[in-house]
Design a protein around this motif. Structure first.
Motif, PDB file in Angstrom:
ATOM      1  N   ASP A 114       0.831  -1.207   0.000  1.00 31.60           N
ATOM      2  CA  ASP A 114       0.000   0.000   0.000  1.00 31.60           C
ATOM      3  C   ASP A 114       0.868   1.261   0.000  1.00 31.60           C
ATOM      4  OD1 ASP A 114      -2.308  -1.473  -0.012  1.00 31.60           O
ATOM      5  OD2 ASP A 114      -2.642  -1.363   2.150  1.00 31.60           O
ATOM      6  N   ILE A 115       1.822   1.285   0.911  1.00 30.61           N
ATOM      7  CA  ILE A 115       2.693   2.462   1.002  1.00 30.61           C
ATOM      8  C   ILE A 115       3.469   2.659  -0.302  1.00 30.61           C
ATOM      9  CG2 ILE A 115       4.772   3.380   2.127  1.00 30.61           C
ATOM     10  CD1 ILE A 115       2.481   3.676   3.927  1.00 30.61           C
ATOM     11  N   LEU A 116       3.978   1.532  -0.829  1.00 31.80           N
ATOM     12  CA  LEU A 116       4.735   1.637  -2.069  1.00 31.80           C
ATOM     13  C   LEU A 116       3.866   2.182  -3.199  1.00 31.80           C
ATOM     14  CD1 LEU A 116       6.842  -1.655  -1.936  1.00 31.80           C
ATOM     15  CD2 LEU A 116       7.593   0.673  -1.485  1.00 31.80           C
ATOM     16  N   ALA A 117       2.586   1.839  -3.164  1.00 36.52           N
ATOM     17  CA  ALA A 117       1.688   2.324  -4.216  1.00 36.52           C
ATOM     18  C   ALA A 117       1.650   3.852  -4.237  1.00 36.52           C
ATOM     19  CB  ALA A 117       0.289   1.752  -4.010  1.00 36.52           C
ATOM     20  N   PHE A 118       1.627   4.481  -3.062  1.00 37.02           N
ATOM     21  CA  PHE A 118       1.641   5.946  -3.009  1.00 37.02           C
ATOM     22  C   PHE A 118       2.914   6.489  -3.661  1.00 37.02           C
ATOM     23  CE2 PHE A 118      -1.398   5.137   0.389  1.00 37.02           C
ATOM     24  CZ  PHE A 118      -2.291   6.186   0.272  1.00 37.02           C
ATOM     25  N   HIS A 129      -0.879  16.572  -3.110  1.00 39.26           N
ATOM     26  CA  HIS A 129      -0.379  17.908  -3.398  1.00 39.26           C
ATOM     27  C   HIS A 129       0.824  18.253  -2.514  1.00 39.26           C
ATOM     28  CE1 HIS A 129      -0.552  21.949  -4.931  1.00 39.26           C
ATOM     29  NE2 HIS A 129      -0.422  22.401  -3.695  1.00 39.26           N
ATOM     30  N   ARG A 130       0.679  17.924  -1.244  1.00 41.31           N
ATOM     31  CA  ARG A 130       1.784  18.212  -0.319  1.00 41.31           C
ATOM     32  C   ARG A 130       3.034  17.415  -0.680  1.00 41.31           C
ATOM     33  NH1 ARG A 130       0.199  16.852   5.417  1.00 41.31           N
ATOM     34  NH2 ARG A 130       2.357  17.419   5.779  1.00 41.31           N
ATOM     35  N   LEU A 131       2.815  16.245  -1.233  1.00 41.93           N
ATOM     36  CA  LEU A 131       3.958  15.386  -1.561  1.00 41.93           C
ATOM     37  C   LEU A 131       4.648  15.811  -2.850  1.00 41.93           C
ATOM     38  CD1 LEU A 131       2.486  11.923  -0.655  1.00 41.93           C
ATOM     39  CD2 LEU A 131       4.504  12.942   0.359  1.00 41.93           C
ATOM     40  N   ARG A 185      10.935  10.744   4.414  1.00 40.08           N
ATOM     41  CA  ARG A 185       9.993  11.797   4.812  1.00 40.08           C
ATOM     42  C   ARG A 185       8.681  11.667   4.045  1.00 40.08           C
ATOM     43  NH1 ARG A 185      14.732  14.515   5.195  1.00 40.08           N
ATOM     44  NH2 ARG A 185      14.623  15.411   3.102  1.00 40.08           N
ATOM     45  N   GLU A 186       8.789  11.277   2.789  1.00 39.91           N
ATOM     46  CA  GLU A 186       7.561  11.065   2.021  1.00 39.91           C
ATOM     47  C   GLU A 186       6.715   9.963   2.655  1.00 39.91           C
ATOM     48  OE1 GLU A 186       8.995  12.429  -2.464  1.00 39.91           O
ATOM     49  OE2 GLU A 186       8.825  10.312  -1.987  1.00 39.91           O
ATOM     50  N   ILE A 187       7.386   8.900   3.028  1.00 37.80           N
ATOM     51  CA  ILE A 187       6.646   7.807   3.650  1.00 37.80           C
ATOM     52  C   ILE A 187       5.976   8.300   4.927  1.00 37.80           C
ATOM     53  CG2 ILE A 187       6.886   5.574   4.793  1.00 37.80           C
ATOM     54  CD1 ILE A 187       8.980   4.838   2.758  1.00 37.80           C
ATOM     55  N   SER A 188       6.696   9.099   5.652  1.00 36.53           N
ATOM     56  CA  SER A 188       6.127   9.565   6.906  1.00 36.53           C
ATOM     57  C   SER A 188       4.889  10.438   6.655  1.00 36.53           C
ATOM     58  CB  SER A 188       7.231  10.273   7.700  1.00 36.53           C
ATOM     59  OG  SER A 188       6.768  11.439   8.272  1.00 36.53           O
TER      60      SER A 188
END
Length: 696
Positions: A413-417, A483-485, A497-500
């Motif tokens: 899931d996280i990797l998908a982002f 958007h924030r990412l 940091r992106e993951i966080s």
DNA sequence: GTCACAGAAATTTTT
DNA sequence: TTTCTGTGAC
């Protein structure tokens, strides 16, 4: 280099000496292979005969002959193998060797595709799908074509579709033939299946996605396609060396042939008896046919074994002598003595576990470190009972193979982002993310993806889409996050940091979804930690797709196992290329090893035999093969069975082994009467035969 | 259309 | 034990 002051007293020829005589450090056959001048070379290297050593010295020899390091390509099966070999070369000839190109077929294909793909129509910012992603994309194709009619007879699942597809690519066998041979019931769908594959291929192209097979396929296409590009790629190297050649497939053989078309300098090392990756399209025919594919091949055979004691080699030799087709070789050693391999019969799985644990402790008390022992088995799940017992007894172990960290749903899931950020067209990842959100199900997700497509997958497209009312809240939350990412941040640790940030949204979803989220949350912490070590998001995603960590231990701080003393549990496949002082091979029972699925298929059975050969030849001094006489449970419909010793351990093989029947004292924690010959549990289970409840 | 729930099924090996 | 599928409520 000669200006370096000498240390007194001067030592014998140092590794940095250019004139080091490599030949003197090898036996006659190894030396012949290592210093072979040029042209096609086939090294048939039995288990433990110094295969790696020979290849390493060959690289060193090429360097000494003045071949520039960056014009040597060393293809290995795993990243580990390549690193090990290159660091050994470096010890031999110094740091000049660092420029040698090394890696797996897939990682090399990846590198070339990033570099040259753009000129062949593959933009270099593609993302790599692992097998699971590829299957998910296949599912999207399957559903969108509406071929699978629920009312009609069963249609192949996405896993099967992907398997057939991948097999077709890697073996170049026509789709119809594969289905006919392995899935005759699906023959009537050949046409529909082919249409799905066409759609799948199209989807990959428009979404800028690349699957594992593409890495090889595009490599070959670049070589064989336009003349100038092909020559340019083939012209990068003067010598190509390949390790574990028996595990290559038709496609890889064609790549090699195209890479070496200008010079013919191809050296391959392999052992046909250790070919164990047929399920991945590998064919041991490749190594058998090598001399035909490359005329004027020189063959060198290595038979002197430096690993095992003779009794272990005797059993292994006899076992493999049953193989139908092979390069005949007989392993021998100068090492004297040694104990015969044990053939241990036990009553059932608990006894098997008990025997293994107690023998391990016994050897340990005699001074053998745990890391010098391993327990091998055919399939990952077969060590479950043992793992429980080892945990109870506080014996540290490390399991290779089996379930992988990266396959866990929450990690994916996280990797998908991250992937959507990297490649806004990544449809598989979009679908995965969207389905996580409240108020969004299959059809809303598809609708949103259509909207994205209409806007040509523009990075801001998502926020512009107007979702149905019930999904509005989720849409805003995701849009804001994305958007924030989107801010560009390429300082160290950016990926972590992106993951966080992703977790500010995802952790709540996770807690909602699972009853016990704690261990999953800590997996995410771990993922974050790993990501911190990569320079960029793209590098992180590629690395994780191509070189997934082998075990959860690998994920740790990076400290190698050498410091901690840990027992290894491993599937036979993952144990390839390794060796231990003592090896336990458990579940040597027909149906488990060979696995029942392969019984009845000549070729698969042969592969199982080779697999057992690989298992046995991992042992240096002690080998114990155990087989329970009874097993309970519901595997393959049988509820309680009297097991047959593995068919591979025939009379002659058994004759070279030491029979052992462990006598256990009554178990202290089971104050029961001695067995009355009736197992109540088994009887009860027998009442519900075919239930398929799956053990513990 | 989504979602929760229940019951069933499924377990080879890996880049 | 986990993952998939089908069903029915909303």
């Amino acid at each position: 280099m000669s200006d370096v002051p000498r240390i007194y007293p001067s030592r014998p020829v140092e590794s940095t000496e250019p004139a080091r005589d490599l030949r003197a450090e090898l036996n006659a056959e190894q030396a012949a292979a290592a210093t072979f001048p040029s042209g096609p070379l086939l090294i048939i290297a039995g288990a433990g005969t110094g295969k790696t050593r020979t290849l390493t010295y060959r690289v060193a020899d090429l360097l000494q002959r003045g071949i520039p390091a960056e014009r040597i390509l060393l293809l290995t099966f795993t990243r580990r193998a390549s690193q090990e070999m290159l660091s050994r070369v470096e010890r031999l000839v110094g740091s000049a060797s660092r420029q040698v190109h090394g890696g797996t077929f897939h990682s090399t294909g990846h590198r070339l595709l990033r570099r040259f793909g753009a000129s062949a129509g593959v933009p270099s910012d593609f993302t790599i799908m692992d097998q699971g992603d590829a299957e998910d994309l296949m599912q999207l194709s399957r559903a969108s074509l509406g071929v699978a009619d629920a009312k009609k007879k069963r249609f192949p699942k996405k896993e099967t579709l992907h398997y057939i597809y991948s097999r077709h690519i890697n073996t170049e066998i026509p789709i119809e033939e594969i289905i006919g041979a392995e899935y005759p019931p699906f023959l009537e769908y050949v046409e529909a299946i082919t249409r799905i594959y066409a759609d799948y291929t199209e989807r990959k192209a428009t979404r800028n996605l690349v699957d594992y097979d593409d890495l090889l396929l595009f490599w070959l296409a670049m070589l064989e396609g336009s003349d100038s590009l092909g020559s340019r790629i083939a012209g990068l190297y003067d010598h190509v060396l390949v390790d574990e050649y028996q595990d290559t497939n038709t496609l890889q053989a064609r790549i090699l042939s195209a890479m070496c078309r200008g010079h013919g300098n191809l050296s391959v090392v392999g052992d046909d008896a250790q070919s164990i990756y047929a399920f991945r399209g590998a064919s041991f025919r490749n190594i058998l046919d090598f001399p035909r594919s490359f005329p004027d091949t020189t063959i060198v055979t290595l038979e002197e074994n430096y690993r095992s004691v003779q009794p272990i080699l005797d059993v292994s030799n006899t076992l493999i002598s049953r193989a139908a087709e092979r390069y005949t070789k007989n392993l021998w050693t100068k090492r004297e003595g040694g104990e015969k391999p044990w053939l241990v019969s036990v009553q059932d799985e608990p006894q098997q576990t008990r025997f293994v644990v107690e023998r391990i402790l016994e050897l340990h008390e005699q001074g053998m470190p745990l890391r010098e022992m391993s327990v091998l088995f055919r399939a990952g799940y077969m060590s479950a009972d043992l793992e429980i017992e080892l945990t109870n007894r506080k014996i540290p172990f490390d399991k290779w193979g089996g379930l992988k960290f990266l396959e866990a749903a929450h990690v994916k899931d996280i990797l998908a982002f991250l992937r959507v950020l990297e490649n806004p067209r990544d449809e598989v990842s979009w679908y995965r993310i969207l389905m996580l959100l409240p108020g969004i199900g299959d059809s809303t997700a598809r609708g949103l993806m259509e909207g994205l497509q209409e806007q040509a997958w523009h990075p801001d497209a998502f926020q512009r889409i107007v979702p149905p009312a019930r999904a509005r809240e989720a849409h805003t939350a995701l849009g804001t996050l994305l958007h924030r990412l989107r801010t560009t941040d390429d300082t160290p640790g950016a990926v972590a940091r992106e993951i966080s940030r992703i977790r500010t949204l995802y952790d709540d979803i996770l807690k909602e979804k699972y009853d016990h989220p704690d261990s999953r949350l800590s997996d995410l912490e771990q993922l974050q930690g790993i990501a911190g070590g990569y320079p960029s998001r793209g590098a992180f995603l590629s690395a994780i797709a191509l070189e997934p960590p082998q075990s959860t231990q690998d994920l740790g701080s990076g400290a190698e196992d050498d410091e901690t003393d840990t027992l290894v549990l491993s599937t036979v496949h993952s144990a390839k290329g390794k060796e231990w002082d003592a090896v336990f091979l458990i579940w040597a029972v027909d149906g488990y090893f060979p696995m029942s699925r392969s019984i009845g298929n000549e070729e698969e059975l042969e592969e199982e035999r080779r697999l057992m050969y690989v298992a046995m030849t991992r042992a240096r001094n002690h080998l114990a093969v155990t087989y329970p006489l009874h097993s309970y449970g519901s595997r393959r419909g049988a509820d309680y069975s009297i097991d047959q010793l593995s068919r591979f351990l025939d009379r002659e093989v058994r004759g070279q082994m030491e029979r052992v029947v462990p006598q256990f004292d009554a178990l202290p924690d089971t104050p029961a009467e001695p067995s009355a010959g009736v197992d109540l549990r088994a009887v009860m289970r027998g009442r519900f035969r075919g239930g398929g409840t799956g053990g513990r």
